[in-house]
Design an enzyme around this catalytic site. Structure first.
Site, mmCIF file in Angstrom:
data_model
loop_
_atom_site.group_PDB
_atom_site.id
_atom_site.type_symbol
_atom_site.label_atom_id
_atom_site.label_comp_id
_atom_site.label_asym_id
_atom_site.label_seq_id
_atom_site.Cartn_x
_atom_site.Cartn_y
_atom_site.Cartn_z
ATOM 1 N N THR A 1 -10.572 2.708 85.991
ATOM 2 C CA THR A 1 -10.866 3.485 87.208
ATOM 3 C C THR A 1 -9.971 4.715 87.176
ATOM 4 O OG1 THR A 1 -11.352 1.490 88.463
ATOM 5 C CG2 THR A 1 -10.861 3.467 89.734
ATOM 6 N N LYS B 1 -17.828 4.621 92.112
ATOM 7 C CA LYS B 1 -16.744 3.649 92.377
ATOM 8 C C LYS B 1 -15.857 4.112 93.546
ATOM 9 C CE LYS B 1 -13.280 0.722 91.308
ATOM 10 N NZ LYS B 1 -13.297 -0.711 91.318
ATOM 11 N N LYS C 1 -4.755 3.154 95.373
ATOM 12 C CA LYS C 1 -5.074 3.974 94.184
ATOM 13 C C LYS C 1 -6.469 4.587 94.335
ATOM 14 C CE LYS C 1 -6.367 3.724 89.352
ATOM 15 N NZ LYS C 1 -6.649 2.965 88.152
HETATM 16 P P1 NAD Z 1 -3.254 -3.788 83.643
HETATM 17 O O1 NAD Z 1 -2.039 -2.979 83.947
HETATM 18 O O2 NAD Z 1 -3.190 -5.277 83.734
HETATM 19 O O3 NAD Z 1 -3.796 -3.426 82.151
HETATM 20 C C1 NAD Z 1 -3.726 -2.152 81.569
HETATM 21 C C2 NAD Z 1 -3.266 -2.342 80.123
HETATM 22 O O4 NAD Z 1 -3.304 -1.078 79.457
HETATM 23 C C3 NAD Z 1 -1.821 -2.849 80.017
HETATM 24 O O5 NAD Z 1 -1.810 -4.063 79.298
HETATM 25 C C4 NAD Z 1 -1.089 -1.731 79.296
HETATM 26 O O6 NAD Z 1 -0.081 -2.186 78.426
HETATM 27 C C5 NAD Z 1 -2.230 -1.081 78.540
HETATM 28 N N1 NAD Z 1 -1.958 0.294 78.113
HETATM 29 C C6 NAD Z 1 -1.466 1.338 78.845
HETATM 30 N N2 NAD Z 1 -1.378 2.452 78.083
HETATM 31 C C7 NAD Z 1 -1.825 2.101 76.856
HETATM 32 C C8 NAD Z 1 -1.973 2.823 75.620
HETATM 33 N N3 NAD Z 1 -1.640 4.108 75.516
HETATM 34 N N4 NAD Z 1 -2.467 2.147 74.554
HETATM 35 C C9 NAD Z 1 -2.800 0.839 74.652
HETATM 36 N N5 NAD Z 1 -2.678 0.110 75.782
HETATM 37 C C10 NAD Z 1 -2.191 0.745 76.854
HETATM 38 O O7 NAD Z 1 -4.405 -3.220 84.599
HETATM 39 P P2 NAD Z 1 -5.806 -3.916 84.973
HETATM 40 O O8 NAD Z 1 -5.658 -4.677 86.237
HETATM 41 O O9 NAD Z 1 -6.351 -4.573 83.756
HETATM 42 O O10 NAD Z 1 -6.671 -2.611 85.347
HETATM 43 C C11 NAD Z 1 -7.203 -1.757 84.347
HETATM 44 C C12 NAD Z 1 -8.107 -0.745 85.033
HETATM 45 O O11 NAD Z 1 -9.141 -1.433 85.734
HETATM 46 C C13 NAD Z 1 -7.395 0.132 86.061
HETATM 47 O O12 NAD Z 1 -7.889 1.440 85.967
HETATM 48 C C14 NAD Z 1 -7.763 -0.518 87.394
HETATM 49 O O13 NAD Z 1 -7.767 0.402 88.463
HETATM 50 C C15 NAD Z 1 -9.169 -1.015 87.101
HETATM 51 N N6 NAD Z 1 -9.611 -2.152 87.923
HETATM 52 C C16 NAD Z 1 -8.788 -3.221 88.117
HETATM 53 C C17 NAD Z 1 -9.234 -4.288 88.899
HETATM 54 C C18 NAD Z 1 -8.361 -5.503 89.130
HETATM 55 O O14 NAD Z 1 -8.696 -6.324 89.995
HETATM 56 N N7 NAD Z 1 -7.259 -5.690 88.377
HETATM 57 C C19 NAD Z 1 -10.506 -4.246 89.485
HETATM 58 C C20 NAD Z 1 -11.338 -3.154 89.237
HETATM 59 C C21 NAD Z 1 -10.868 -2.105 88.452
#
Ligand code: NAD
Length: 296
Positions: free
Chosen positions: A96, A171, A246
Protein backbone atom coordinates in the site's frame (compact mmCIF):
# COMPACT_ATOMS: atom_id res chain seq x y z
CA UNK A 1 4.49 -23.99 -13.18
CA UNK A 2 6.33 -20.68 -13.09
CA UNK A 3 9.39 -19.27 -11.36
CA UNK A 4 8.33 -16.26 -9.30
CA UNK A 5 10.44 -13.72 -7.42
CA UNK A 6 9.02 -12.36 -4.15
CA UNK A 7 10.46 -9.32 -2.33
CA UNK A 8 9.16 -8.48 1.16
CA UNK A 9 8.30 -11.61 3.15
CA UNK A 10 6.77 -9.91 6.21
CA UNK A 11 3.39 -10.36 7.88
CA UNK A 12 1.55 -10.17 4.56
CA UNK A 13 4.20 -11.13 1.99
CA UNK A 14 5.29 -14.27 3.89
CA UNK A 15 1.92 -16.05 3.75
CA UNK A 16 1.18 -14.73 0.23
CA UNK A 17 4.45 -16.22 -1.02
CA UNK A 18 3.59 -19.41 0.90
CA UNK A 19 0.36 -19.73 -1.08
CA UNK A 20 2.26 -19.44 -4.37
CA UNK A 21 4.57 -22.25 -3.16
CA UNK A 22 1.53 -24.37 -2.18
CA UNK A 23 0.12 -23.90 -5.68
CA UNK A 24 3.27 -25.53 -7.07
CA UNK A 25 5.28 -22.50 -8.22
CA UNK A 26 9.00 -22.11 -7.59
CA UNK A 27 9.30 -18.98 -5.45
CA UNK A 28 12.64 -17.19 -4.98
CA UNK A 29 12.22 -14.84 -2.03
CA UNK A 30 14.27 -11.97 -0.61
CA UNK A 31 13.84 -9.95 2.58
CA UNK A 32 16.20 -7.87 4.74
CA UNK A 33 14.90 -9.64 7.87
CA UNK A 34 16.44 -13.02 8.65
CA UNK A 35 13.35 -14.08 10.64
CA UNK A 36 11.06 -13.38 7.69
CA UNK A 37 13.36 -15.41 5.41
CA UNK A 38 13.43 -18.33 7.88
CA UNK A 39 9.61 -18.48 7.98
CA UNK A 40 9.50 -18.38 4.17
CA UNK A 41 12.00 -21.25 3.88
CA UNK A 42 10.00 -23.28 6.42
CA UNK A 43 6.98 -22.80 4.12
CA UNK A 44 8.90 -24.30 1.19
CA UNK A 45 10.34 -21.16 -0.47
CA UNK A 46 13.88 -20.69 -1.85
CA UNK A 47 15.81 -17.92 -0.11
CA UNK A 48 18.01 -15.75 -2.33
CA UNK A 49 20.53 -13.11 -1.31
CA UNK A 50 19.42 -10.01 -3.22
CA UNK A 51 16.78 -8.29 -5.32
CA UNK A 52 18.89 -9.09 -8.40
CA UNK A 53 18.90 -12.81 -7.61
CA UNK A 54 15.16 -12.84 -6.96
CA UNK A 55 14.42 -11.56 -10.46
CA UNK A 56 16.85 -13.91 -12.22
CA UNK A 57 14.90 -16.37 -14.39
CA UNK A 58 11.56 -15.18 -12.97
CA UNK A 59 8.51 -14.75 -15.20
CA UNK A 60 6.87 -12.63 -12.55
CA UNK A 61 7.97 -10.76 -9.42
CA UNK A 62 5.70 -9.79 -6.53
CA UNK A 63 6.69 -7.04 -4.08
CA UNK A 64 5.06 -6.52 -0.64
CA UNK A 65 6.98 -3.68 1.04
CA UNK A 66 6.17 -1.17 3.80
CA UNK A 67 5.90 2.17 1.92
CA UNK A 68 6.51 4.17 -1.29
CA UNK A 69 10.16 4.89 -0.54
CA UNK A 70 10.94 1.16 -0.25
CA UNK A 71 9.10 0.41 -3.50
CA UNK A 72 10.93 3.22 -5.34
CA UNK A 73 14.30 1.96 -4.05
CA UNK A 74 13.64 -1.70 -4.88
CA UNK A 75 12.39 -0.96 -8.42
CA UNK A 76 14.22 2.17 -9.52
CA UNK A 77 17.43 2.10 -7.44
CA UNK A 78 20.86 0.98 -8.52
CA UNK A 79 20.79 -2.84 -8.71
CA UNK A 80 17.01 -2.51 -8.54
CA UNK A 81 14.43 -4.77 -10.15
CA UNK A 82 14.04 -2.83 -13.38
CA UNK A 83 17.77 -2.85 -14.06
CA UNK A 84 18.18 -6.55 -13.28
CA UNK A 85 15.10 -7.96 -15.06
CA UNK A 86 14.95 -9.22 -18.59
CA UNK A 87 12.41 -7.53 -20.89
CA UNK A 88 8.78 -8.59 -20.55
CA UNK A 89 8.99 -9.62 -16.88
CA UNK A 90 5.67 -9.06 -15.06
CA UNK A 91 5.82 -7.02 -11.84
CA UNK A 92 3.04 -6.99 -9.26
CA UNK A 93 3.39 -4.47 -6.43
CA UNK A 94 0.93 -5.32 -3.66
CA UNK A 95 2.31 -2.84 -1.10
CA UNK A 96 0.00 0.00 0.00
CA UNK A 97 1.80 3.14 -1.21
CA UNK A 98 1.13 6.66 -2.45
CA UNK A 99 -0.46 6.98 -5.87
CA UNK A 100 2.39 9.18 -7.21
CA UNK A 101 5.08 6.56 -6.40
CA UNK A 102 2.92 3.81 -7.92
CA UNK A 103 2.56 5.81 -11.15
CA UNK A 104 6.27 6.74 -11.29
CA UNK A 105 7.38 3.13 -10.83
CA UNK A 106 4.83 1.91 -13.41
CA UNK A 107 6.13 4.49 -15.91
CA UNK A 108 9.71 3.32 -15.25
CA UNK A 109 8.65 -0.29 -15.80
CA UNK A 110 6.87 0.52 -19.07
CA UNK A 111 9.92 2.45 -20.27
CA UNK A 112 12.16 -0.54 -19.50
CA UNK A 113 9.84 -2.82 -21.52
CA UNK A 114 8.30 -4.59 -18.52
CA UNK A 115 4.69 -5.36 -17.61
CA UNK A 116 3.47 -3.97 -14.29
CA UNK A 117 0.36 -3.64 -12.13
CA UNK A 118 -0.19 -2.05 -8.74
CA UNK A 119 -2.31 -4.50 -6.75
CA UNK A 120 -2.80 -3.44 -3.11
CA UNK A 121 -4.92 -5.68 -0.92
CA UNK A 122 -7.49 -5.68 1.79
CA UNK A 123 -8.17 -8.65 4.03
CA UNK A 124 -5.23 -8.44 6.46
CA UNK A 125 -2.97 -11.25 7.62
CA UNK A 126 -5.92 -13.63 8.03
CA UNK A 127 -6.80 -13.15 4.34
CA UNK A 128 -3.13 -13.45 3.35
CA UNK A 129 -2.89 -16.81 5.18
CA UNK A 130 -6.16 -18.15 3.81
CA UNK A 131 -5.60 -16.88 0.26
CA UNK A 132 -8.81 -14.84 0.43
CA UNK A 133 -7.43 -11.31 -0.08
CA UNK A 134 -9.20 -8.71 -2.21
CA UNK A 135 -6.88 -7.21 -4.85
CA UNK A 136 -7.54 -3.74 -6.31
CA UNK A 137 -5.53 -3.59 -9.50
CA UNK A 138 -4.26 -0.72 -11.65
CA UNK A 139 -2.46 -1.15 -14.96
CA UNK A 140 -2.92 -1.91 -18.66
CA UNK A 141 -5.50 -4.58 -19.57
CA UNK A 142 -2.88 -7.00 -20.96
CA UNK A 143 -0.73 -6.76 -17.81
CA UNK A 144 -3.83 -7.30 -15.65
CA UNK A 145 -4.69 -10.44 -17.65
CA UNK A 146 -1.19 -11.82 -17.07
CA UNK A 147 -1.31 -11.05 -13.33
CA UNK A 148 -4.79 -12.50 -12.76
CA UNK A 149 -3.88 -16.23 -12.40
CA UNK A 150 -1.29 -15.39 -9.70
CA UNK A 151 -3.61 -12.96 -7.89
CA UNK A 152 -6.34 -15.63 -7.87
CA UNK A 153 -4.00 -17.96 -5.96
CA UNK A 154 -3.40 -15.33 -3.25
CA UNK A 155 -6.89 -13.83 -3.19
CA UNK A 156 -10.58 -14.46 -3.64
CA UNK A 157 -11.71 -11.19 -5.25
CA UNK A 158 -9.74 -9.35 -7.93
CA UNK A 159 -11.00 -6.06 -9.40
CA UNK A 160 -9.41 -4.17 -12.28
CA UNK A 161 -9.76 -0.52 -11.22
CA UNK A 162 -8.25 1.10 -14.35
CA UNK A 163 -4.82 2.38 -15.38
CA UNK A 164 -1.56 2.56 -13.39
CA UNK A 165 -2.04 3.78 -9.80
CA UNK A 166 -5.79 3.15 -9.77
CA UNK A 167 -5.40 0.14 -7.51
CA UNK A 168 -3.79 2.43 -4.91
CA UNK A 169 -6.45 5.08 -5.55
CA UNK A 170 -9.23 2.53 -4.88
CA UNK A 171 -7.53 1.30 -1.70
CA UNK A 172 -7.12 4.76 -0.12
CA UNK A 173 -10.60 5.95 -1.13
CA UNK A 174 -12.12 2.82 0.43
CA UNK A 175 -10.09 3.14 3.62
CA UNK A 176 -10.95 6.84 3.92
CA UNK A 177 -14.63 5.83 3.92
CA UNK A 178 -13.83 3.19 6.54
CA UNK A 179 -11.90 5.56 8.86
CA UNK A 180 -14.59 8.25 8.68
CA UNK A 181 -17.46 5.77 9.14
CA UNK A 182 -15.82 4.08 12.13
CA UNK A 183 -15.53 7.42 13.91
CA UNK A 184 -19.15 8.22 13.00
CA UNK A 185 -20.41 4.92 14.37
CA UNK A 186 -18.26 5.31 17.51
CA UNK A 187 -19.65 8.81 18.15
CA UNK A 188 -23.22 7.53 17.76
CA UNK A 189 -22.69 4.76 20.35
CA UNK A 190 -21.09 7.22 22.79
CA UNK A 191 -24.03 9.61 22.36
CA UNK A 192 -26.47 6.70 22.82
CA UNK A 193 -24.74 5.78 26.11
CA UNK A 194 -25.17 9.34 27.40
CA UNK A 195 -28.83 9.36 26.34
CA UNK A 196 -29.55 6.03 28.04
CA UNK A 197 -30.11 4.16 24.77
CA UNK A 198 -29.00 0.51 24.90
CA UNK A 199 -26.17 -0.59 22.51
CA UNK A 200 -28.17 -3.53 21.19
CA UNK A 201 -31.26 -1.35 20.58
CA UNK A 202 -29.23 1.19 18.59
CA UNK A 203 -27.64 -1.66 16.63
CA UNK A 204 -30.99 -3.35 15.87
CA UNK A 205 -32.45 -0.08 14.61
CA UNK A 206 -29.49 1.41 12.72
CA UNK A 207 -28.35 -1.85 11.14
CA UNK A 208 -31.66 -2.00 9.28
CA UNK A 209 -32.08 1.77 8.83
CA UNK A 210 -30.24 4.52 6.98
CA UNK A 211 -27.26 4.54 9.38
CA UNK A 212 -26.30 1.06 8.20
CA UNK A 213 -22.64 0.58 7.15
CA UNK A 214 -19.80 -1.98 7.43
CA UNK A 215 -18.29 -0.29 10.51
CA UNK A 216 -21.62 -0.92 12.25
CA UNK A 217 -22.82 -4.25 10.90
CA UNK A 218 -19.54 -6.20 10.55
CA UNK A 219 -17.09 -4.39 12.80
CA UNK A 220 -19.33 -2.92 15.51
CA UNK A 221 -17.07 -0.95 17.93
CA UNK A 222 -18.96 -1.98 21.11
CA UNK A 223 -19.03 -5.55 22.48
CA UNK A 224 -22.20 -7.59 22.03
CA UNK A 225 -24.10 -6.87 18.82
CA UNK A 226 -21.51 -8.44 16.45
CA UNK A 227 -19.74 -11.21 18.41
CA UNK A 228 -16.84 -11.48 15.92
CA UNK A 229 -15.87 -7.78 16.06
CA UNK A 230 -12.60 -6.80 17.85
CA UNK A 231 -14.60 -4.93 20.53
CA UNK A 232 -15.40 -8.38 21.97
CA UNK A 233 -11.68 -9.14 22.52
CA UNK A 234 -10.62 -5.81 24.00
CA UNK A 235 -9.85 -4.34 20.56
CA UNK A 236 -7.10 -6.81 19.73
CA UNK A 237 -6.25 -6.07 16.04
CA UNK A 238 -7.56 -6.90 13.32
CA UNK A 239 -6.53 -3.84 11.47
CA UNK A 240 -4.32 -1.66 13.65
CA UNK A 241 -4.82 2.06 14.30
CA UNK A 242 -1.31 2.62 12.88
CA UNK A 243 -2.32 1.00 9.56
CA UNK A 244 -5.49 3.10 9.42
CA UNK A 245 -3.44 6.24 10.09
CA UNK A 246 -1.01 5.30 7.30
CA UNK A 247 -3.87 4.94 4.80
CA UNK A 248 -5.58 8.18 5.91
CA UNK A 249 -2.28 10.02 5.45
CA UNK A 250 -1.95 8.57 1.94
CA UNK A 251 -5.52 9.71 1.19
CA UNK A 252 -4.72 13.26 2.35
CA UNK A 253 -1.51 13.34 0.31
CA UNK A 254 -3.46 12.25 -2.76
CA UNK A 255 -6.27 14.75 -2.05
CA UNK A 256 -3.77 17.59 -1.86
CA UNK A 257 -2.03 16.67 -5.08
CA UNK A 258 -5.37 16.21 -6.90
CA UNK A 259 -6.86 19.38 -5.37
CA UNK A 260 -9.81 17.44 -3.87
CA UNK A 261 -11.64 18.73 -0.78
CA UNK A 262 -11.76 15.94 1.85
CA UNK A 263 -12.43 17.72 5.16
CA UNK A 264 -13.82 14.65 6.93
CA UNK A 265 -10.85 12.58 5.73
CA UNK A 266 -8.55 15.26 7.21
CA UNK A 267 -10.47 15.18 10.50
CA UNK A 268 -10.33 11.37 10.64
CA UNK A 269 -6.55 11.53 10.07
CA UNK A 270 -6.20 14.06 12.92
CA UNK A 271 -8.23 11.87 15.32
CA UNK A 272 -6.28 8.70 14.44
CA UNK A 273 -3.02 10.68 14.87
CA UNK A 274 -4.08 11.54 18.43
CA UNK A 275 -5.10 7.94 19.13
CA UNK A 276 -1.79 6.58 17.84
CA UNK A 277 0.23 9.30 19.63
CA UNK A 278 -1.46 8.21 22.90
CA UNK A 279 0.25 4.81 22.47
CA UNK A 280 -2.53 2.84 20.75
CA UNK A 281 -0.79 2.11 17.45
CA UNK A 282 -1.23 -1.65 17.82
CA UNK A 283 -4.84 -1.51 19.02
CA UNK A 284 -7.57 -2.31 16.49
CA UNK A 285 -8.73 0.87 14.74
CA UNK A 286 -12.29 0.40 16.10
CA UNK A 287 -10.78 1.02 19.58
CA UNK A 288 -10.89 4.75 18.80
CA UNK A 289 -14.33 4.68 20.47
CA UNK A 290 -12.48 4.67 23.83
CA UNK A 291 -10.88 8.01 22.96
CA UNK A 292 -14.26 9.36 21.81
CA UNK A 293 -15.61 8.47 25.28
CA UNK A 294 -12.80 10.57 26.73
CA UNK A 295 -10.90 7.52 28.03
CA UNK A 296 -7.24 6.81 27.44
P1 NAD B 1 5.86 -5.99 7.31
O1 NAD B 1 6.64 -4.87 7.91
O2 NAD B 1 5.48 -7.17 8.15
O3 NAD B 1 6.64 -6.57 6.00
C1 NAD B 1 7.41 -5.78 5.12
C2 NAD B 1 8.69 -6.55 4.83
O4 NAD B 1 9.44 -5.85 3.84
C3 NAD B 1 9.61 -6.68 6.06
O5 NAD B 1 9.84 -8.05 6.33
C4 NAD B 1 10.87 -5.93 5.66
O6 NAD B 1 12.05 -6.51 6.18
C5 NAD B 1 10.80 -6.05 4.15
N1 NAD B 1 11.61 -5.05 3.44
C6 NAD B 1 11.66 -3.70 3.63
N2 NAD B 1 12.53 -3.14 2.75
C7 NAD B 1 13.02 -4.15 2.01
C8 NAD B 1 13.97 -4.21 0.93
N3 NAD B 1 14.57 -3.11 0.47
N4 NAD B 1 14.24 -5.42 0.40
C9 NAD B 1 13.65 -6.54 0.87
N5 NAD B 1 12.75 -6.55 1.88
C10 NAD B 1 12.46 -5.37 2.43
O7 NAD B 1 4.55 -5.32 6.67
P2 NAD B 1 3.19 -6.05 6.22
O8 NAD B 1 2.21 -6.01 7.33
O9 NAD B 1 3.54 -7.33 5.56
O10 NAD B 1 2.66 -4.98 5.13
C11 NAD B 1 3.22 -4.90 3.83
C12 NAD B 1 2.37 -3.94 3.02
O11 NAD B 1 1.03 -4.41 2.97
C13 NAD B 1 2.32 -2.52 3.59
O12 NAD B 1 2.37 -1.60 2.53
C14 NAD B 1 0.98 -2.48 4.31
O13 NAD B 1 0.43 -1.18 4.37
C15 NAD B 1 0.14 -3.38 3.42
N6 NAD B 1 -1.01 -4.02 4.08
C16 NAD B 1 -0.86 -4.61 5.30
C17 NAD B 1 -1.96 -5.22 5.91
C18 NAD B 1 -1.83 -5.90 7.25
O14 NAD B 1 -2.86 -6.23 7.85
N7 NAD B 1 -0.61 -6.17 7.76
C19 NAD B 1 -3.21 -5.20 5.27
C20 NAD B 1 -3.32 -4.61 4.01
C21 NAD B 1 -2.21 -4.02 3.43
Amino acid sequence: MATIGFIGLGNMGGPMAGNLVKAGHTVNGFDLSADAVDRFVAAGGNAVGSVTEAVKGAEAVVTMLPAGKHVRAVYLGEDGLLQAASGGTLFIDSSTIDVASARDVAAGAAQAGMAMVDAPVSGGTVGADAGTLTFMVGGPEGDYDRALPLLEIMGKTVVHAGGAGNGQAAKICNNMILGISMIGVGEAFVLAEKLGLDHQKLFDISSTASGQCWSLTTYCPVPGPVPTSPANRDYQAGFTAAMMLKDLKLAQEAAQSANAATPLGAQAMALYSLFVAAGHENVDFSGIIKMLRGHD
